[in-house]
Design a protein around this motif. Structure first.
Motif, short mmCIF file in Angstrom:
data_model
loop_
_atom_site.label_atom_id
_atom_site.label_comp_id
_atom_site.label_asym_id
_atom_site.label_seq_id
_atom_site.Cartn_x
_atom_site.Cartn_y
_atom_site.Cartn_z
N ASN A 74 -25.13 23.75 88.40
CA ASN A 74 -24.63 23.98 87.04
C ASN A 74 -23.45 23.08 86.72
N ASN A 78 -25.54 17.09 81.41
CA ASN A 78 -26.90 17.06 80.88
C ASN A 78 -27.62 15.76 81.25
N SER A 79 -26.85 14.69 81.35
CA SER A 79 -27.41 13.36 81.61
C SER A 79 -26.78 12.77 82.86
N PHE A 96 -32.08 11.20 84.37
CA PHE A 96 -32.24 12.35 83.47
C PHE A 96 -31.41 12.13 82.21
N ASN A 98 -31.34 14.42 79.37
CA ASN A 98 -30.86 15.61 78.66
C ASN A 98 -31.29 16.86 79.43
N GLN A 99 -30.94 18.01 78.87
CA GLN A 99 -31.28 19.29 79.49
C GLN A 99 -31.80 20.21 78.40
N ASP A 100 -32.90 20.91 78.68
CA ASP A 100 -33.45 21.81 77.66
C ASP A 100 -32.77 23.18 77.72
N GLY A 103 -32.51 25.00 80.96
CA GLY A 103 -31.72 24.42 82.05
C GLY A 103 -32.43 23.36 82.85
N ARG A 104 -33.62 22.96 82.39
CA ARG A 104 -34.36 21.91 83.09
C ARG A 104 -33.91 20.54 82.58
N TRP A 105 -33.82 19.57 83.50
CA TRP A 105 -33.39 18.23 83.13
C TRP A 105 -34.60 17.40 82.72
N LYS A 112 -40.02 17.31 83.22
CA LYS A 112 -38.80 18.08 83.44
C LYS A 112 -38.64 18.47 84.90
N THR A 114 -36.55 21.16 87.58
CA THR A 114 -35.75 22.36 87.79
C THR A 114 -34.79 22.12 88.96
#
Length: 267
Positions: A74, A78-79, A96, A98-100, A103-105, A112, A114
Motif C-alpha cells: 500500500n 499509483n505509477s 505500471f 495507474n491503479q484502479d 487497488g490493482r496496478w 492488471k 494484484t
C-alpha cells in the motif's frame, strides 16, 4: 531516407557483432570492478548520482523473501517501475501507469496486477530468473518517467529511451528505442520496439528497423517519418555519457537515457 538506407546496406559487413564487441571492447577496455558496477542498477545509481547525473527516484528495494513478506504494498504509488537489480535485456521489468478502484496496478496493455501478482514476480526476481547465470537477485521499485512531449506521437504508451555508446570518453554512436503496441509499451527490441539510428553530431534520427518488418520509413499505423526527429537535450546527454565514463571507470560504455517531460534526461 533511401540514401541513409543505401549507406547501411553498403556497410553491412562492417557492422560490429555482439561477440566481437564483447571480446574486443567490453572485456578488453573495461576492468572487472567497473563491469560489476554496470551490472548492478543500485551501484550504478550511486555512481551516477555522485557524478551529478540524474537517475529515476528509487522508491524501495526488496533483498530477501523475509523483506517481501513484510513489505507494505500500500506504500507504493499509483505509477512505478518494478525491475531486477541485475537483470538482462529488459527481463523482469514491469511498468505500471495507474491503479484502479480495486487497488490493482495497470500496465500499458491495460492488463492488471494484484499484490499476489507482484509478489510472484518479485519471488522470480529474488530467485534469479532474470539475472546472469540465474544467481539470486534483488527487486527494486523506482519512479516511472513521464514521456517528453517530443515523442508524443512516436511512441505507444511507454517511455522511449536513448542508448549512447562512448569509447575512451568520445561518444561514437547512438540509437532511439520506441515502444510499440506490439512491445506492450516497453522499449525492448526483442518484444517488438522500434530501433532508430541517431546522427551523433546533431542528435537527429536517421533510419529505423522494426522486428521482422526490417527497415521502416514510418511509425507503424501513422504517416510520421522515423527520420528527422530532433532528440531533446542532446548536448546534455553527450556530456552525461562522458561524465558517466569518468565516474564508472568504463572505457567502453553503453548508457541509456529516458527523457522526462519535466526533469529532462535521466539515466
Amino acid at each position: 531516407m533511401l540514401e541513409n538506407l543505401f549507406k547501411v546496406l553498403k556497410n553491412k559487413r562492417k557492422v560490429l557483432g555482439m561477440n566481437e564487441r564483447n571480446l574486443e571492447y567490453i572485456r578488453k577496455y573495461n576492468k572487472r570492478k567497473a563491469i560489476e558496477i554496470a551490472d548492478n542498477k543500485i551501484l550504478t545509481k550511486e555512481v551516477l548520482t555522485k557524478a551529478q547525473i540524474p537517475t529515476p527516484k528509487l522508491i524501495n528495494v526488496i533483498k530477501s523473501y523475509q523483506e517481501l513478506e513484510k513489505f507494505d504494498f500500500n506504500s507504493l504509488p499509483n505509477s512505478f517501475v518494478l525491475k531486477p537489480v541485475s537483470g538482462l535485456e529488459g527481463g523482469g521489468i514491469d511498468i505500471f501507469y495507474n491503479q484502479d478502484k480495486s487497488g490493482r496496478w495497470i500496465r500499458a496493455d491495460k492488463s492488471k496486477a494484484t499484490v499476489s501478482d507482484l509478489k510472484k514476480q518479485i519471488t522470480d526476481i529474488l530467485d534469479g530468473k532474470y539475472s546472469l547465470n540465474q544467481t539470486p537477485d534483488f527487486a527494486l521499485f523506482e519512479e516511472r518517467i513521464k514521456t517528453h512531449k517530443a515523442f508524443k506521437y512516436f511512441t505507444y504508451k511507454g517511455t522511449p529511451d536513448i542508448r549512447l555508446i562512448s569509447f575512451n570518453q568520445i561518444p561514437v554512436m547512438a540509437f532511439l528505442r520506441l515502444p510499440t503496441r506490439e512491445s506492450n509499451g516497453k522499449a525492448n527490441l526483442a518484444l517488438g520496439a522500434i530501433a532508430t539510428g541517431i546522427d551523433i553530431a546533431n542528435g537527429v534520427t536517421t533510419f529505423a528497423i522494426h522486428g521482422k518488418a526490417g527497415y521502416i520509413e514510418y511509425i507503424p499505423g501513422t504517416k510520421l517519418e522515423v527520420s528527422g526527429l530532433k532528440i531533446p537535450y542532446w548536448d546534455r546527454m553527450l556530456r552525461y555519457a562522458i561524465e558517466a565514463q569518468k565516474a564508472s571507470g568504463l572505457n567502453y560504455l553503453a548508457i541509456d537515457f529516458l527523457i522526462d517531460r519535466e526533469q529532462g534526461p535521466v539515466s
